[in-house]
Motif scaffolding. Structure first.
Motif, PDB file in Angstrom:
ATOM      1  N   MET A 132      -4.826 101.734 -19.456  1.00  0.00           N
ATOM      2  CA  MET A 132      -5.960 101.509 -18.550  1.00  0.00           C
ATOM      3  C   MET A 132      -5.757 100.217 -17.753  1.00  0.00           C
ATOM      4  SD  MET A 132      -9.335 103.018 -20.511  1.00  0.00           S
ATOM      5  CE  MET A 132      -9.491 101.733 -21.749  1.00  0.00           C
ATOM      6  N   ASN A 133      -5.228  99.184 -18.426  1.00  0.00           N
ATOM      7  CA  ASN A 133      -4.964  97.926 -17.701  1.00  0.00           C
ATOM      8  C   ASN A 133      -4.006  98.155 -16.537  1.00  0.00           C
ATOM      9  OD1 ASN A 133      -6.472  96.670 -19.654  1.00  0.00           O
ATOM     10  ND2 ASN A 133      -4.778  95.553 -20.600  1.00  0.00           N
TER      11      ASN A 133
ATOM     12  N   CYS B 112      -4.596 102.723 -30.071  1.00  0.00           N
ATOM     13  CA  CYS B 112      -5.705 102.138 -29.294  1.00  0.00           C
ATOM     14  C   CYS B 112      -5.180 101.086 -28.323  1.00  0.00           C
ATOM     15  CB  CYS B 112      -6.739 101.488 -30.215  1.00  0.00           C
ATOM     16  SG  CYS B 112      -7.686 102.656 -31.222  1.00  0.00           S
ATOM     17  N   GLU B 113      -4.273 100.236 -28.799  1.00  0.00           N
ATOM     18  CA  GLU B 113      -3.708  99.193 -27.929  1.00  0.00           C
ATOM     19  C   GLU B 113      -2.955  99.825 -26.756  1.00  0.00           C
ATOM     20  OE1 GLU B 113      -3.217  95.714 -31.381  1.00  0.00           O
ATOM     21  OE2 GLU B 113      -1.430  96.753 -30.655  1.00  0.00           O
TER      22      GLU B 113
ATOM     23  N   GLN C  27      -3.514 102.763 -25.369  1.00  0.00           N
ATOM     24  CA  GLN C  27      -4.485 103.320 -24.417  1.00  0.00           C
ATOM     25  C   GLN C  27      -5.080 102.195 -23.565  1.00  0.00           C
ATOM     26  OE1 GLN C  27      -5.391 106.101 -23.243  1.00  0.00           O
ATOM     27  NE2 GLN C  27      -7.466 105.848 -22.451  1.00  0.00           N
ATOM     28  N   GLN C  28      -5.351 101.045 -24.181  1.00  0.00           N
ATOM     29  CA  GLN C  28      -5.889  99.912 -23.416  1.00  0.00           C
ATOM     30  C   GLN C  28      -4.878  99.441 -22.372  1.00  0.00           C
ATOM     31  OE1 GLN C  28      -9.108  98.401 -23.715  1.00  0.00           O
ATOM     32  NE2 GLN C  28      -8.401  97.599 -21.752  1.00  0.00           N
ATOM     33  N   LEU C  29      -3.608  99.322 -22.772  1.00  0.00           N
ATOM     34  CA  LEU C  29      -2.567  98.900 -21.824  1.00  0.00           C
ATOM     35  C   LEU C  29      -2.483  99.897 -20.674  1.00  0.00           C
ATOM     36  CD1 LEU C  29       0.311  97.705 -24.200  1.00  0.00           C
ATOM     37  CD2 LEU C  29      -1.170  96.276 -22.770  1.00  0.00           C
TER      38      LEU C  29
END
Lengths: 324, 324
Positions: free
Chosen positions: B148-149, B141-142, B144-146
């Protein structure tokens, strides 16, 4: 025995301590926000109160209680996307304040966190705890799917509706009470009775919520009165009315459902009048009362002295107090 | 030792047997669809091959392997919503074939199912298995967030990029190999080496994927050549080019990035020429080779006779074979 208020404050403190300060901030800030929106923390309180009921020390299983609360908030975060809800507890929902992607991914992360919390206590019961938790989680997803299916169906029966709210809302209350019992090493039969108590209480609780939409005190209820009527939401009130044998009144109701809302107040008062004519409020309250009595019966059969049951009984009753 | 093909077929059969026939169909049909899209089933094969490597019977832990595959497909289902991807393996993605709500809720259900599979084998290792699995799930999850960031950041370093693909892609390969080792009761140090082997292999694998976007055989690769170039995706190629000391060429590249794509072919060939001038392909391949060698080194240190390692080594190498 500690009061619901004691447990609510304890849980609020523990949630604040969890803090979700990890990186990336874009992932964890929405989780912190969601968890800080508050609420009565009913589900984790049920875990802890049930645990104390059977003579255990609830401080030792607080992580499991938090797991249930984080899981519940994960489902709310995803449900809010699916329902396009702009507000939760009068604050912006996560997908509104940020965006849907954020709410999807932060929600996913919350679910994993809830699993970690759920297995983070050192006990011989972890397989039993996790099995019950995952079974319940699946049911909550199934309930949400049924709820969405119902939006486009015209033939939802009362029985199907009870099954849906049972899955979407009630099983998590049952699960919470059973978890507390399991972790207090209660007799399996008593643990199952606690589950039944919570599940039936949850059904009664949701039916109460349906009734409050139209008959609640707007201020105390914290929502617009008649919101469900305006959106034609299939609540117990609407479903009871639609299944009534008075064909004329049912047709009149269907007309209101099918035409666009020109004047919201007019629609609400017209539907209220139809419900009045058909005696819907009384029927719905009887249905609610039926499940509440089943719940109390399950609870009474739990083999614990009555004095110990008092605080949980008070909490159950407080959930049913009419705000109207 | 069984071949990757043997394991792939075994997993395909087991997935077909899972069937996901439960109700409501609206929830489970998208799961069945997603799981039937196929693929090489690399992650569950790694679980089983690692298990066999240490002398255990992989048939006994097939549910754990399936858990990893269901989890992987859950992340793909949610990632596809976030990335607005219309296709996966040349078929419609779930949120395209149905809608985003379906993909959210069916995905959530898949994650719970993966947890159930993960704990459904009777072993003394379940706490260790679940801890590793949940830690990895959080990291994915982390990652995937990175990812997107990074879309809205102009200053992503190579190191940050490696960290992102490590979380988003590589840790699950490490986790798969470590799970197989743990469940074979391998020495903890060997289990950790298997994790490192998988993680570094995963990084090399993702870098290879980046390189194939521009230098792969379109037919074998199964994607449009230069797709990442057209969307300005921050791959290892683009990041290496942007950090090059040749300021003129970097400025030229930035111009292509910042202007709208009038002629896709022209943009791809212009960017390819800039990369050619800067020697980007070679640098990227060296980076990939570096992680592949670290991976092999980790694997060589695992205390198992070389003959037993052959099939896993072949699988690792097959992941690195250039399709160009």
């Amino acid at each position: 025995m500690h009061s619901p208020k004691y447990f609510q404050e304890l849980i609020d403190e523990e949630i604040a301590a969890l803090s979700f300060q990890s990186k990336p901030a874009e992932l964890y800030e929405p989780i912190r926000y969601m968890m800080s929106l508050g609420g009565k923390r009913i589900r984790p309180s049920l875990v802890l109160m049930s645990n104390e009921l059977f003579g255990a020390d609830p401080q030792k299983i607080i992580k499991v209680a938090l797991g249930v609360e984080v899981f519940h908030n994960f489902t709310l975060m995803h449900d809010d996307i699916m329902d396009r809800a702009p507000l939760r507890r009068n604050k912006s929902t996560v997908h509104t304040k940020w965006d849907a992607n954020t709410a999807i991914l932060s929600g996913d992360t919350m679910f994993v966190k809830s699993c970690q919390l759920m297995m983070s206590i050192d006990s011989g019961f972890s397989a039993e705890v996790l099995s019950l938790f995952f079974k319940t989680a699946i049911e909550v997803c199934e309930g949400q799917q049924l709820d969405m299916n119902f939006e486009s169906r015209e033939d939802v029966s009362i029985q199907e509706y009870i099954e849906m709210i049972s899955l979407k809302t009630a099983v998590l209350l049952g699960c919470s009470l059973q978890l507390g019992a399991i972790l207090a090493d209660a007799e399996p039969e008593d643990a199952r009775r606690m589950y039944a108590f919570g599940k039936n209480l949850g059904i009664a609780f949701q039916l109460h919520d349906d009734i409050l939409d139209l008959y609640g005190d707007a201020e105390k209820f914290g929502k617009q009165v008649g919101g469900d009527v305006l959106s034609n939401k299939k609540t117990i009130l609407l479903l009871l009315a639609l299944s009534h044998k008075n064909k004329n009144k049912v047709d009149e109701l269907k007309e209101w459902i099918n035409k666009p809302v020109a004047n919201p107040e007019k629609k609400i008062s017209a539907v209220r009048e139809i419900f009045e004519h058909l005696g819907i409020r009384k029927q719905a309250e009887e249905e609610m009362e039926k499940y509440f009595q089943i719940a109390l019966n399950d609870f009474q059969n739990v083999k614990v002295e009555d004095a110990r049951k008092e605080t949980l009984m008070n909490l159950a009753e407080s959930l049913m107090i009419r705000e109207s």
